[in-house]
Motif scaffolding. Structure first.
Motif, PDB file in Angstrom:
ATOM      1  N   GLY A  59       0.802  -1.217   0.000  1.00  0.00           N
ATOM      2  CA  GLY A  59       0.000   0.000   0.000  1.00  0.00           C
ATOM      3  C   GLY A  59       0.835   1.267   0.000  1.00  0.00           C
ATOM      4  N   GLY A  60       2.171   1.129   0.012  1.00  0.00           N
ATOM      5  CA  GLY A  60       3.019   2.306   0.111  1.00  0.00           C
ATOM      6  C   GLY A  60       3.190   2.739   1.550  1.00  0.00           C
ATOM      7  N   LEU A  61       3.838   3.863   1.724  1.00  0.00           N
ATOM      8  CA  LEU A  61       4.301   4.315   3.021  1.00  0.00           C
ATOM      9  C   LEU A  61       3.173   4.698   3.972  1.00  0.00           C
ATOM     10  CD1 LEU A  61       6.695   5.147   4.707  1.00  0.00           C
ATOM     11  CD2 LEU A  61       6.891   7.215   3.340  1.00  0.00           C
ATOM     12  N   GLY A  62       2.078   5.207   3.462  1.00  0.00           N
ATOM     13  CA  GLY A  62       0.989   5.652   4.336  1.00  0.00           C
ATOM     14  C   GLY A  62       1.311   6.991   4.960  1.00  0.00           C
ATOM     15  N   LEU A  77      10.182  11.506   7.017  1.00  0.00           N
ATOM     16  CA  LEU A  77      10.616  11.235   8.385  1.00  0.00           C
ATOM     17  C   LEU A  77      10.136   9.834   8.708  1.00  0.00           C
ATOM     18  CD1 LEU A  77       9.872  14.454  10.454  1.00  0.00           C
ATOM     19  CD2 LEU A  77      12.021  13.207  10.393  1.00  0.00           C
ATOM     20  N   ARG A  78      11.018   8.954   9.175  1.00  0.00           N
ATOM     21  CA  ARG A  78      10.644   7.537   9.306  1.00  0.00           C
ATOM     22  C   ARG A  78       9.395   7.377  10.187  1.00  0.00           C
ATOM     23  NH1 ARG A  78      16.008   6.873  12.838  1.00  0.00           N
ATOM     24  NH2 ARG A  78      15.228   8.116  14.569  1.00  0.00           N
ATOM     25  N   PRO A  79       8.346   6.727   9.648  1.00  0.00           N
ATOM     26  CA  PRO A  79       7.134   6.549  10.444  1.00  0.00           C
ATOM     27  C   PRO A  79       7.198   5.321  11.343  1.00  0.00           C
ATOM     28  CG  PRO A  79       6.728   5.874   8.184  1.00  0.00           C
ATOM     29  CD  PRO A  79       8.166   6.323   8.249  1.00  0.00           C
ATOM     30  N   ASP A  80       8.191   4.477  11.187  1.00  0.00           N
ATOM     31  CA  ASP A  80       8.410   3.366  12.126  1.00  0.00           C
ATOM     32  C   ASP A  80       9.888   2.998  12.056  1.00  0.00           C
ATOM     33  OD1 ASP A  80       8.915   1.729   9.939  1.00  0.00           O
ATOM     34  OD2 ASP A  80       7.710   0.082  10.712  1.00  0.00           O
ATOM     35  N   LEU A  81      10.305   2.055  12.872  1.00  0.00           N
ATOM     36  CA  LEU A  81      11.721   1.681  12.900  1.00  0.00           C
ATOM     37  C   LEU A  81      11.971   0.337  12.224  1.00  0.00           C
ATOM     38  CD1 LEU A  81      13.986   3.366  14.050  1.00  0.00           C
ATOM     39  CD2 LEU A  81      11.855   3.970  15.129  1.00  0.00           C
ATOM     40  N   THR A  82      10.910  -0.464  12.051  1.00  0.00           N
ATOM     41  CA  THR A  82      11.083  -1.800  11.499  1.00  0.00           C
ATOM     42  C   THR A  82      11.575  -1.748  10.060  1.00  0.00           C
ATOM     43  OG1 THR A  82       9.444  -2.737  12.965  1.00  0.00           O
ATOM     44  CG2 THR A  82       9.857  -3.931  10.943  1.00  0.00           C
ATOM     45  N   VAL A  83      10.954  -0.882   9.253  1.00  0.00           N
ATOM     46  CA  VAL A  83      11.342  -0.822   7.841  1.00  0.00           C
ATOM     47  C   VAL A  83      12.780  -0.303   7.690  1.00  0.00           C
ATOM     48  CG1 VAL A  83      10.794   0.188   5.601  1.00  0.00           C
ATOM     49  CG2 VAL A  83       8.949  -0.663   7.069  1.00  0.00           C
ATOM     50  N   ARG A 267      -2.958  -6.605  12.650  1.00  0.00           N
ATOM     51  CA  ARG A 267      -2.197  -5.396  12.427  1.00  0.00           C
ATOM     52  C   ARG A 267      -2.616  -4.748  11.116  1.00  0.00           C
ATOM     53  NH1 ARG A 267       1.788  -5.582  15.311  1.00  0.00           N
ATOM     54  NH2 ARG A 267       0.243  -6.520  16.618  1.00  0.00           N
ATOM     55  N   ASP A 268      -2.612  -3.433  11.086  1.00  0.00           N
ATOM     56  CA  ASP A 268      -2.984  -2.714   9.866  1.00  0.00           C
ATOM     57  C   ASP A 268      -1.924  -2.863   8.782  1.00  0.00           C
ATOM     58  OD1 ASP A 268      -4.975  -1.888  11.467  1.00  0.00           O
ATOM     59  OD2 ASP A 268      -4.279   0.175  11.688  1.00  0.00           O
ATOM     60  N   TRP A 269      -0.698  -3.083   9.211  1.00  0.00           N
ATOM     61  CA  TRP A 269       0.393  -3.039   8.237  1.00  0.00           C
ATOM     62  C   TRP A 269       0.509  -4.364   7.533  1.00  0.00           C
ATOM     63  CZ3 TRP A 269       4.783   0.760   9.048  1.00  0.00           C
ATOM     64  CH2 TRP A 269       4.240   1.957   9.555  1.00  0.00           C
ATOM     65  N   PRO A 270       0.567  -4.328   6.206  1.00  0.00           N
ATOM     66  CA  PRO A 270       0.480  -5.583   5.464  1.00  0.00           C
ATOM     67  C   PRO A 270       1.754  -6.419   5.484  1.00  0.00           C
ATOM     68  CG  PRO A 270       0.610  -3.711   3.959  1.00  0.00           C
ATOM     69  CD  PRO A 270       0.574  -3.147   5.335  1.00  0.00           C
ATOM     70  N   TYR A 271       2.848  -5.952   6.108  1.00  0.00           N
ATOM     71  CA  TYR A 271       4.061  -6.760   5.973  1.00  0.00           C
ATOM     72  C   TYR A 271       4.162  -7.917   6.959  1.00  0.00           C
ATOM     73  CZ  TYR A 271       6.184  -3.212   9.151  1.00  0.00           C
ATOM     74  OH  TYR A 271       6.475  -2.356  10.165  1.00  0.00           O
ATOM     75  N   TYR A 272       3.238  -8.032   7.902  1.00  0.00           N
ATOM     76  CA  TYR A 272       3.311  -9.154   8.850  1.00  0.00           C
ATOM     77  C   TYR A 272       2.913 -10.464   8.188  1.00  0.00           C
ATOM     78  CZ  TYR A 272       4.155  -5.842  12.519  1.00  0.00           C
ATOM     79  OH  TYR A 272       4.726  -4.874  13.287  1.00  0.00           O
ATOM     80  N   SER A 273       3.598 -11.559   8.564  1.00  0.00           N
ATOM     81  CA  SER A 273       3.358 -12.837   7.886  1.00  0.00           C
ATOM     82  C   SER A 273       3.140 -14.004   8.842  1.00  0.00           C
ATOM     83  CB  SER A 273       4.545 -13.167   6.982  1.00  0.00           C
ATOM     84  OG  SER A 273       5.720 -13.298   7.771  1.00  0.00           O
TER      85      SER A 273
END
Lengths: 413, 209
Positions: A59-62, A77-83, A267-273
């Protein structure tokens, strides 16, 4: 406009000496805990190229603060630290034999949502374990989280574990229409169980599978929850088994009593697996930590490796610690144990050996609460099935635990 | 456990439902005008305006709350929505003065329809979803007044029986959604007080179904 010398951007604030000192202590305790598992500190820039962060997810950065650099490129500005951590590990540590264990303490920035009291700048302390797969790695990440929270003195916290893989397997096995599945996922993300049940009953599946589907987001507890899901939906059995194995390993890590299976964690973020993690502390309305497995993320930076990580929100944790200090004043960290003189002598001994005073009463005693109040003991416990039912007077909370010593130690300051 | 109960239309049904689920609701019935009430079984009640219920629950000041779906759709709070309690049924509608509906003419000549409401987010979302431009005028009470005095072409508001609309010469043109009371839970409480909340929600669900 009046005096602007005190103005700050919406959602940001200053930190004054007392708070800064307390936050510093918390950071120190967390870093020591991370280091004891071999996690080494890294740092990434606060500003990244927006296109690079965009690459991390479909979905892109959001939502993020964006600006232009001197050459007209879009920065974020980094919106999280994981990426950023995944980028760093995939690019700078591509030759590392693995598993890679890194930690960070840094700020993430999100534009505040109107009407929400969320801060635009969130200070996070977290770990990433990259190149290690399966329950062993998941359990380590959760154990590091529990050890970190414990090291700060936080008690009474609970870690909820869900699994994107398990939820996906249940949805997949039922061969739902794309529309029905999208509706269910949206309901789960919104934590809207009412809409979930409506969508589930409209999805047109029958039998055991339908019962599992309707109940899925509210299914919480221990390994029995996983057994029920695998029995009803065989396709979900491998994912359930991984989660069960994670629980078993956590038992050996010593963090089992704080952990609860919660299939509604999403989680809202699609990268979790795989596994998804949310930790909560008393008197803090929002999670103090979040995390999970995101095996597909590193591949997007050109070096596919499985990965799991957690991030602790320092201000939420600080609020929990402050509330706990205020609550616990004047109470002694000891337990009045019904049955401690006869049925539960062993548990009394183990609890004393863990450094927690035990005031023993005979089985069936009705005087436990009155005695605890008179002598200002913090806990009252009774045997309950295979474990113990405990009343934490300081927090006015009731919980159950398998082993009394562990259950109390996770709460006692 | 702390439960946030809305004052107003939902109050008596909410107290009845909580009582039927085994909570000690004596203080709710006889609490007078006090805003924080403590029951003998350790339950505490906070009574607030309906639109404040999600705020208290989202922040963790209350573990559970009872609130209309209309408020949830307007506020979109980050809470668990656990149960449809079934009572407090009403509908969110778009209404304009009787006679010719002024909406098409407004859209054709002015490009947008002007709508007065206490629910600006709901109104915006409804007109956006139906592809029409809208100017939303936020008012805090007596919404029916707005089209009568030329403040707006129509209103978006909640109606149970339609009587207030009819009394003010307004006609329902579109139904936006149907709303009932919901049980909501704070995110942290939902996990930390898992056993208590699951037990209580199951008893409330038994009563609701």
């Amino acid at each position: 406009m009046g005096d602007v010398t005190a103005a700050l951007p919406t959602g940001t604030r200053d930190v004054l000496p007392v708070e800064a000192a307390e936050l510093g202590e918390i950071e120190g305790a967390l870093c020591d805990a991370f280091a004891s598992f071999g996690y080494r500190r890294v740092a990434t820039p606060a500003l990244e190229l927006a296109g690079v962060l965009d690459r991390a997810q479909e979905g892109g950065l959001g939502a993020a603060y964006r600006l232009f650099d001197e050459r007209g490129r879009v920065l974020a500005l980094r919106p999280d630290l994981t990426v950023p951590a995944a980028r760093l590990i995939a690019t700078r540590m591509a030759d590392h034999p693995g598993p890679v264990r890194v930690s960070y303490v840094a700020s993430a920035f999100r534009p505040p949502t109107p009407g929400r009291a969320e801060a635009a700048e969130q200070r996070l302390a977290g770990v990433e374990l990259v190149g290690a797969d399966g329950p062993a790695a998941d359990a380590e990440a959760i154990a590091v989280l529990a050890a970190g929270l414990g090291a700060t003195g936080l008690s009474g916290f609970r870690v909820g574990l869900g699994s994107v893989e398990l939820t996906g397997a249940v949805l997949g096995a039922l061969a739902l229409s794309e529309e029905a599945e999208a509706r269910l996922r949206a309901a789960l993300r919104a934590r809207d169980h009412v809409t979930w049940r409506e969508a589930a009953s409209a999805a047109g599946v029958g039998g055991d599978a339908a019962r599992v589907l309707a109940a899925l987001p509210g299914m919480r507890g221990g390994a029995e929850v996983l057994e029920w899901v695998s029995a009803a939906v065989p396709d979900a059995a491998p994912a359930a088994e991984r989660l069960r194995h994670t629980l078993e390993l956590l038992d050996r890590h010593g963090g089992r009593d704080a952990v609860v299976i919660d299939l509604g964690v999403m989680r809202d973020w699609p990268y979790y697996s795989g596994v998804v993690i949310e930790a909560y502390a008393p008197d803090v309305g929002a999670p103090v930590a979040m995390g999970g497995r995101y095996d597909g993320l590193a591949a997007r930076f050109g070096r596919p490796r499985p990965a799991v990580g957690v991030a602790i929100a320092l201000e939420a944790l600080h609020r929990g610690l402050a509330a706990q200090r205020a609550d616990a004043e004047g109470l002694h960290d000891g337990v009045v144990l019904v049955g401690g003189m006869d049925d539960a002598v062993e548990a009394a001994r183990a609890t004393r050996e863990a450094g927690i005073p035990v005031v023993a009463l005979p089985r069936g005693s009705e005087e436990a609460e009155a005695l605890a109040a008179a002598e200002r003991w913090r806990f009252v416990a009774r045997p309950d099935g295979a474990g113990y039912a405990v009343h934490d007077v300081a927090r006015d909370e009731r919980f159950t635990c398998q082993r009394l010593a562990e259950g109390l130690a996770s709460r006692a300051a | 456990m702390t439960i946030c109960v809305p004052l107003g239309a939902l109050f008596s049904d909410a107290a009845a439902a909580l009582g039927a689920a085994g909570a000690d609701v004596e203080p709710l019935r006889n609490g007078g005008r006090r805003l924080v009430l403590r029951a003998g079984d350790g339950t505490a009640y906070i009574t607030t305006r309906p639109s404040d219920v999600p705020t208290y629950v989202e922040a963790g000041a209350a573990d559970l709350g009872i609130v209309g779906k209309d408020v949830l759709l307007e506020r979109d709070p980050d809470v668990y929505e656990l149960l449809d309690l079934g009572f407090g049924g009403c509908r969110m509608v778009y209404a304009t003065p009787e006679g010719d509906d002024p909406t098409p003419a407004a859209l054709e000549h002015l490009g947008a329809v002007r709508v007065a409401t206490k629910y600006p987010e709901v109104a915006r979302a409804h007109f956006a979803a139906t592809g029409r431009q809208v100017e939303v005028v936020k008012v805090n009470g007596s919404v029916e007044l707005a089209p009568l005095v030329g403040l707006a072409h129509g209103i978006v508001d909640l109606t149970a029986t339609g009587r207030t609309l009819a009394e003010n010469g307004l006609v329902e043109r579109e139904e936006i959604f149907h709303s009932t009371a919901r049980l909501i839970a704070n995110r942290a409480s939902y996990t930390l007080r898992l056993e208590e909340i699951d037990r209580f929600a199951a008893r409330l669900a038994g009563d609701a179904s």
